[in-house]
Design a protein around this motif. Structure first.
Motif, PDB file in Angstrom:
ATOM      1  N   SER A 244      -5.637  11.721   9.987  1.00 57.06           N
ATOM      2  CA  SER A 244      -6.104  10.523  10.224  1.00 57.06           C
ATOM      3  C   SER A 244      -5.949  10.251  11.613  1.00 57.06           C
TER       4      SER A 244
ATOM      5  N   VAL B  98      -4.757   5.535   1.294  1.00 55.09           N
ATOM      6  CA  VAL B  98      -5.640   4.810   0.611  1.00 55.09           C
ATOM      7  C   VAL B  98      -6.063   3.449   0.902  1.00 55.09           C
ATOM      8  N   ARG B  99      -4.923   2.711   1.106  1.00 55.20           N
ATOM      9  CA  ARG B  99      -4.892   1.239   1.396  1.00 55.20           C
ATOM     10  C   ARG B  99      -5.546   0.968   2.760  1.00 55.20           C
ATOM     11  N   SER B 100      -5.044   2.002   3.692  1.00 54.04           N
ATOM     12  CA  SER B 100      -5.799   1.860   5.186  1.00 54.04           C
ATOM     13  C   SER B 100      -7.353   2.460   5.200  1.00 54.04           C
ATOM     14  N   GLY B 101      -7.896   2.781   3.904  1.00 57.18           N
ATOM     15  CA  GLY B 101      -9.268   3.404   3.998  1.00 57.18           C
ATOM     16  C   GLY B 101      -9.597   4.730   4.271  1.00 57.18           C
TER      17      GLY B 101
ATOM     18  N   GLN C  61       1.342   7.871  -9.399  1.00 54.94           N
ATOM     19  CA  GLN C  61       1.378   6.906  -8.421  1.00 54.94           C
ATOM     20  C   GLN C  61       1.236   5.326  -9.155  1.00 54.94           C
ATOM     21  N   VAL C  62       0.517   5.200  -9.900  1.00 55.84           N
ATOM     22  CA  VAL C  62       0.493   3.886 -10.563  1.00 55.84           C
ATOM     23  C   VAL C  62       1.370   3.612 -11.809  1.00 55.84           C
TER      24      VAL C  62
ATOM     25  N   CYS D 166     -11.582  12.291   1.904  1.00 52.48           N
ATOM     26  CA  CYS D 166     -11.614  11.245   3.007  1.00 52.48           C
ATOM     27  C   CYS D 166     -12.726  10.695   3.735  1.00 52.48           C
TER      28      CYS D 166
ATOM     29  N   ASP E 260      -0.530   6.490  -0.897  1.00 53.74           N
ATOM     30  CA  ASP E 260      -1.016   5.167  -1.059  1.00 53.74           C
ATOM     31  C   ASP E 260      -1.372   4.519   0.284  1.00 53.74           C
ATOM     32  N   GLN E 261      -0.582   4.733   1.265  1.00 51.60           N
ATOM     33  CA  GLN E 261      -0.820   3.965   2.360  1.00 51.60           C
ATOM     34  C   GLN E 261      -1.933   4.401   2.855  1.00 51.60           C
TER      35      GLN E 261
END
Lengths: 96, 142
Positions: free
Chosen positions: B124, B5-8, A11-12, B33, B2-3
């Motif tokens: 989620s 992970v960003r959202s927590g 991903q990175v 999670c 990614d979204q």
């Protein structure tokens, strides 16, 4: 690079490097499954030993409602599906 | 991913993409999670072609199982299991916060089976819809 990569590491990466890695993995995927198919078969054998029944018996018991499709059973069924699809594909290649 | 992970919601993406062989790749692992929820992923993916140099893949066999740790399964999507048992895409839904261990099996049509991302979103959404009950269970588990 080996034959695997963590998705989080993929991903990175930049788009070009990610594309290169995916292409290399896909090209390597063209090789015979050999040991990895053995791994799927070994997983099936472990489940058969754990539940003390063959995969064929599992199918019948599920069909008759004598056993529930738990998460563990679903993993067993996944590996059966993997084995069957790969073997079917290998058979169809041999007959061509 | 990614979204999430960003959202927590997702704490750690433990999925690994591997070469299986015979034109197959696999993705196996666990997505950790919040609040001890984990999503166990098994995916078997054939390489179906190339668009230029870019490989094209299509998920063929999968099992995505969401678990509330210490309590039970939340939901699971499975690909068809063969000819005689659930030979179609299907979903197991559990009333996990009320002790349901058996769940309900719902057939999913060919257009309806989710991407992994859609599954994570569904889990989620379930988490945030039931957040209060989950927190109450943590403080008074019985």
């Amino acid at each position: 690079m080996g034959d695997s990569i963590r998705l989080a590491d993929l991903q990175v990466l930049g788009a070009d490097e990610r594309a290169q890695i995916l292409t290399r993995l896909a090209e390597r995927a063209a090789q015979p499954a050999n040991g990895r198919l053995d791994g799927a078969v070994a997983a099936i054998r472990r489940f058969e030993a754990q539940y003390e029944m063959s995969s064929a018996q599992l199918s019948m018991k599920l069909h008759r409602g004598e056993i529930r499709e738990t998460a563990e059973i679903a993993k067993w069924l996944f590996f059966i599906s993997v084995r069957d699809r790969v073997e079917r594909k290998a058979r169809s290649k041999r007959t061509k | 991913m990614d979204q999430f992970v960003r959202s927590g919601f997702v704490l750690q993406d433990g999925l690994v993409l591997s070469v299986f062989g015979d034109e197959y790749l696999s993705i196996i692992g666990v997505i950790d999670c919040v609040d001890d929820i984990r999503i166990e992923v098994y995916k078997h993916i054939p390489v179906v072609g190339y668009k230029g140099k870019e490989p094209l893949v299509q998920t063929e066999s999968y099992s995505y199982n969401a678990v509330l740790g210490g309590v039970g399964n939340i939901l699971r999507y499975d690909s068809p299991h063969g000819d005689i048992h659930n030979p179609y895409h299907h979903k197991h839904v559990y009333d996990v916060l009320n002790g349901d261990q058996d769940g309900e099996t719902i057939r999913v049509d060919e257009e309806g089976w989710p991407t992994l991302g859609a599954m994570v979103l569904e889990v989620s959404d379930w988490y945030y819809d039931n957040w209060q009950t989950i927190q109450q269970r943590k403080t008074s588990p019985n």
